[in-house]
Design an enzyme around this catalytic site. Structure first.
Site, PDB file in Angstrom:
ATOM      1  N   TYR A   1      -0.312 -11.132   6.620  1.00  0.00           N
ATOM      2  CA  TYR A   1      -0.540 -12.577   6.468  1.00  0.00           C
ATOM      3  C   TYR A   1      -0.918 -13.192   7.818  1.00  0.00           C
ATOM      4  O   TYR A   1      -0.326 -14.176   8.248  1.00  0.00           O
ATOM      5  CB  TYR A   1       0.729 -13.249   5.937  1.00  0.00           C
ATOM      6  CG  TYR A   1       1.159 -12.782   4.563  1.00  0.00           C
ATOM      7  CD1 TYR A   1       0.238 -12.418   3.593  1.00  0.00           C
ATOM      8  CD2 TYR A   1       2.506 -12.732   4.224  1.00  0.00           C
ATOM      9  CE1 TYR A   1       0.642 -12.006   2.331  1.00  0.00           C
ATOM     10  CE2 TYR A   1       2.923 -12.332   2.959  1.00  0.00           C
ATOM     11  CZ  TYR A   1       1.984 -11.959   2.029  1.00  0.00           C
ATOM     12  OH  TYR A   1       2.386 -11.560   0.774  1.00  0.00           O
TER      13      TYR A   1
ATOM     14  N   TRP B   1      -3.203  -7.324 -11.690  1.00  0.00           N
ATOM     15  CA  TRP B   1      -2.352  -7.564 -12.873  1.00  0.00           C
ATOM     16  C   TRP B   1      -3.117  -8.221 -13.999  1.00  0.00           C
ATOM     17  O   TRP B   1      -2.687  -8.179 -15.158  1.00  0.00           O
ATOM     18  CB  TRP B   1      -1.100  -8.351 -12.491  1.00  0.00           C
ATOM     19  CG  TRP B   1      -0.189  -7.582 -11.561  1.00  0.00           C
ATOM     20  CD1 TRP B   1       0.449  -8.075 -10.462  1.00  0.00           C
ATOM     21  CD2 TRP B   1       0.179  -6.195 -11.640  1.00  0.00           C
ATOM     22  NE1 TRP B   1       1.181  -7.089  -9.857  1.00  0.00           N
ATOM     23  CE2 TRP B   1       1.027  -5.917 -10.560  1.00  0.00           C
ATOM     24  CE3 TRP B   1      -0.142  -5.149 -12.510  1.00  0.00           C
ATOM     25  CZ2 TRP B   1       1.573  -4.652 -10.325  1.00  0.00           C
ATOM     26  CZ3 TRP B   1       0.386  -3.885 -12.280  1.00  0.00           C
ATOM     27  CH2 TRP B   1       1.241  -3.655 -11.201  1.00  0.00           C
TER      28      TRP B   1
ATOM     29  N   ASP C   1       9.941 -15.026  -3.226  1.00  0.00           N
ATOM     30  CA  ASP C   1       9.065 -14.492  -2.167  1.00  0.00           C
ATOM     31  C   ASP C   1       9.289 -15.314  -0.904  1.00  0.00           C
ATOM     32  O   ASP C   1      10.019 -16.318  -0.918  1.00  0.00           O
ATOM     33  CB  ASP C   1       7.577 -14.530  -2.612  1.00  0.00           C
ATOM     34  CG  ASP C   1       6.767 -13.372  -2.021  1.00  0.00           C
ATOM     35  OD1 ASP C   1       6.716 -13.269  -0.775  1.00  0.00           O
ATOM     36  OD2 ASP C   1       6.197 -12.585  -2.788  1.00  0.00           O
TER      37      ASP C   1
ATOM     38  N   GLY D   1      12.671 -17.156  -0.093  1.00  0.00           N
ATOM     39  CA  GLY D   1      13.707 -16.406   0.607  1.00  0.00           C
ATOM     40  C   GLY D   1      13.205 -15.074   1.108  1.00  0.00           C
ATOM     41  O   GLY D   1      12.087 -14.654   0.808  1.00  0.00           O
ATOM     42  N   ASP D   2      14.106 -14.412   1.857  1.00  0.00           N
ATOM     43  CA  ASP D   2      13.811 -13.087   2.413  1.00  0.00           C
ATOM     44  C   ASP D   2      14.693 -12.098   1.661  1.00  0.00           C
ATOM     45  O   ASP D   2      15.926 -12.193   1.721  1.00  0.00           O
ATOM     46  CB  ASP D   2      14.153 -13.126   3.910  1.00  0.00           C
ATOM     47  CG  ASP D   2      13.926 -11.777   4.584  1.00  0.00           C
ATOM     48  OD1 ASP D   2      13.971 -10.737   3.900  1.00  0.00           O
ATOM     49  OD2 ASP D   2      13.723 -11.768   5.815  1.00  0.00           O
ATOM     50  N   PHE D   3      14.083 -11.160   0.948  1.00  0.00           N
ATOM     51  CA  PHE D   3      14.922 -10.278   0.114  1.00  0.00           C
ATOM     52  C   PHE D   3      15.763  -9.288   0.923  1.00  0.00           C
ATOM     53  O   PHE D   3      16.639  -8.638   0.372  1.00  0.00           O
ATOM     54  CB  PHE D   3      14.149  -9.607  -1.026  1.00  0.00           C
ATOM     55  CG  PHE D   3      12.878  -8.858  -0.700  1.00  0.00           C
ATOM     56  CD1 PHE D   3      12.765  -8.038   0.403  1.00  0.00           C
ATOM     57  CD2 PHE D   3      11.782  -8.962  -1.573  1.00  0.00           C
ATOM     58  CE1 PHE D   3      11.594  -7.329   0.659  1.00  0.00           C
ATOM     59  CE2 PHE D   3      10.603  -8.260  -1.327  1.00  0.00           C
ATOM     60  CZ  PHE D   3      10.510  -7.434  -0.198  1.00  0.00           C
TER      61      PHE D   3
ATOM     62  N   HIS E   1       6.929   0.705  -2.277  1.00  0.00           N
ATOM     63  CA  HIS E   1       5.900   1.530  -1.607  1.00  0.00           C
ATOM     64  C   HIS E   1       5.498   0.964  -0.240  1.00  0.00           C
ATOM     65  O   HIS E   1       4.836   1.638   0.526  1.00  0.00           O
ATOM     66  CB  HIS E   1       4.667   1.735  -2.519  1.00  0.00           C
ATOM     67  CG  HIS E   1       3.771   0.553  -2.665  1.00  0.00           C
ATOM     68  ND1 HIS E   1       2.548   0.628  -3.296  1.00  0.00           N
ATOM     69  CD2 HIS E   1       3.891  -0.741  -2.258  1.00  0.00           C
ATOM     70  CE1 HIS E   1       1.960  -0.553  -3.273  1.00  0.00           C
ATOM     71  NE2 HIS E   1       2.754  -1.394  -2.656  1.00  0.00           N
ATOM     72  N   ASP E   2       5.910  -0.278   0.044  1.00  0.00           N
ATOM     73  CA  ASP E   2       5.598  -0.873   1.356  1.00  0.00           C
ATOM     74  C   ASP E   2       6.556  -0.409   2.452  1.00  0.00           C
ATOM     75  O   ASP E   2       6.284  -0.635   3.637  1.00  0.00           O
ATOM     76  CB  ASP E   2       5.730  -2.407   1.300  1.00  0.00           C
ATOM     77  CG  ASP E   2       4.677  -3.067   0.430  1.00  0.00           C
ATOM     78  OD1 ASP E   2       3.604  -2.476   0.241  1.00  0.00           O
ATOM     79  OD2 ASP E   2       4.939  -4.189  -0.048  1.00  0.00           O
TER      80      ASP E   2
ATOM     81  N   ASN F   1      -3.260   4.840   1.704  1.00  0.00           N
ATOM     82  CA  ASN F   1      -3.469   3.415   1.968  1.00  0.00           C
ATOM     83  C   ASN F   1      -2.195   2.764   2.498  1.00  0.00           C
ATOM     84  O   ASN F   1      -2.240   1.902   3.381  1.00  0.00           O
ATOM     85  CB  ASN F   1      -3.944   2.701   0.691  1.00  0.00           C
ATOM     86  CG  ASN F   1      -4.453   1.326   1.002  1.00  0.00           C
ATOM     87  OD1 ASN F   1      -5.259   1.168   1.911  1.00  0.00           O
ATOM     88  ND2 ASN F   1      -3.969   0.334   0.307  1.00  0.00           N
TER      89      ASN F   1
END
Ligand SMILES: C[S@@+](CC[C@H](N)C(=O)[O-])C[C@H]1O[C@@H](n2cnc3c(N)ncnc32)[C@H](O)[C@@H]1O
Length: 345
Positions: free
Chosen positions: A147, A164, A210, A235-237, A255-256, A302
């Site tokens: 970002y 999606w 998110d 928020g921050d998970f 996967h990140d 990727n």
């Protein structure tokens, strides 16, 4: 019948030129070729396309004819002149006006992902993502790099949504989620999967969780959702309390991240989850031996060039989920690029 040598020649040539094929698709998308032809009242000459796009006549003709050979467009050469029009594929997936358009994800792949892949060899040497080399931004915090501007964030969110638009229904229907009326989509981005969830399960409400900048961007650019049993929470998970839910969703999140960060996040989700509650993980599953499907292997590379994570096998997800305390883990392949894993607390 082709000899083994001819087969090898053809395969090598296809692989060598594969990046050129992607670039034809990306350039035609960026220039608006597919939109112009989808909106035109009838097929157009290459001169008319060039005039409409403000592009060179020579370059436009070359691009259009290559798109025809790649089946991205069609051409009618009756009457002595070539007239170009949309193909089924371009009408369905490439014109921006189509509800299943992949326009934004293609732009994202062209402008961001492709540049990171230009450093694949270095990513393999380093074992880490390539934002520093591709964009001059530090890679320590993955989502700060992803970002890195408001425009990048919006393009990423639109790109995530495009996927999606085509595959969301399949992943949300892989399991019957009707026993879970209150759903929380952690890292739910623009709310694209939440939209699929409420349309498939009329009794359910989804909270999209998110980071604040993403929620604010979602509210500004994807506003329709809040009327549709979808709400947002900032928020921050990794740090903040998670909203209450019967079912937590982690779609393209694990996967990140490294195994350590996955373990940390899954432990937090397990703590927040009520007994009998569920966790739905949506990812592209590798085969049991990790040697296929090739699309998922490419996704995994990727992840190497763009994140801290990788794609995983069902056994790897089972192990991560079991270590966090989840039980009854079921893995379902959808036949599409993304699969579903449901676990219970
Ligand atoms: C790869 S995207 C997947 C988005 C969405 N789940 C999907 O499948 O389209 C990862 C998402 O995780 C969000 N995210 C990253 N770090 C986060 C954090 N610490 N807390 C909450 N969300 C986060 C990102 O903003 C982004 O929306």
């Amino acid at each position: 019948m082709a000899s083994a040598e001819e087969d090898s020649d053809r395969l090598l040539s296809d692989y060598t030129n594969g990046f050129m094929v992607s670039q034809v698709l990306f350039a035609a998308c960026e220039l608006g070729v597919f939109d112009l032809l989808a909106e035109a009242p009838g097929p157009l000459s290459s001169a008319a396309v060039a005039a409409g796009l403000g592009t060179s006549p020579e370059g436009t003709e070359l691009l259009l004819d290559t798109c025809v050979s790649l089946k991205l467009l069609r051409v009618d050469t009756g009457g002595g002149r070539a007239l170009y029009g949309s193909s089924e594929l371009s009408r369905r997936y490439l014109a921006r006006s189509s509800p299943t358009s992949q326009h934004h994800i293609l732009l994202y792949l062209a402008k961001t992902t492709y540049l990171c892949w230009g450093h694949l060899a270095q990513a393999v040497r380093d074992g880490k993502n390539q934002y520093v080399r591709a964009f001059g931004v530090p890679s320590e915090e993955v989502f700060a790099a992803i970002y890195r501007s408001d425009e990048e964030r919006l393009l990423f969110m639109r790109g995530m949504q495009d996927v999606w638009r085509v595959h969301g229904r399949h992943v949300m229907a892989a399991f019957d989620l009707s026993p879970f009326p209150l759903v929380c989509d952690l890292g739910g981005c623009s709310g694209a999967l939440a939209r699929e969830c409420v349309s498939l399960y009329p009794g359910c409400h989804v909270t999209v969780f998110d980071i604040p900048e993403v929620v604010q961007t979602a509210r500004k650019y994807f506003p329709i959702l809040e009327e549709a049993r979808v709400s947002f929470c900032e928020g921050d998970f990794f740090k903040d309390p998670l909203p209450e839910a019967d079912l937590y969703v982690l779609a393209r999140i694990l996967h990140d991240w490294s195994p350590e960060k996955c373990a940390q996040l899954l432990a937090r989700v397990h703590r927040a989850c009520r007994p009998g509650g569920g966790l739905l993980v949506i990812e592209s599953l590798l085969d049991a031996d990790g040697r296929g499907p090739v699309t998922t292997q490419l996704f995994s590379l990727n992840m190497l060039v763009q994140t801290e994570g990788r794609e995983r096998t069902p056994a790897q997800y089972r192990a991560l989920l079991a270590a966090a305390g989840f039980r009854d883990v079921q893995c379902r392949r959808t036949g599409g690029p993304y699969d579903a894993v449901l676990a219970r607390k």
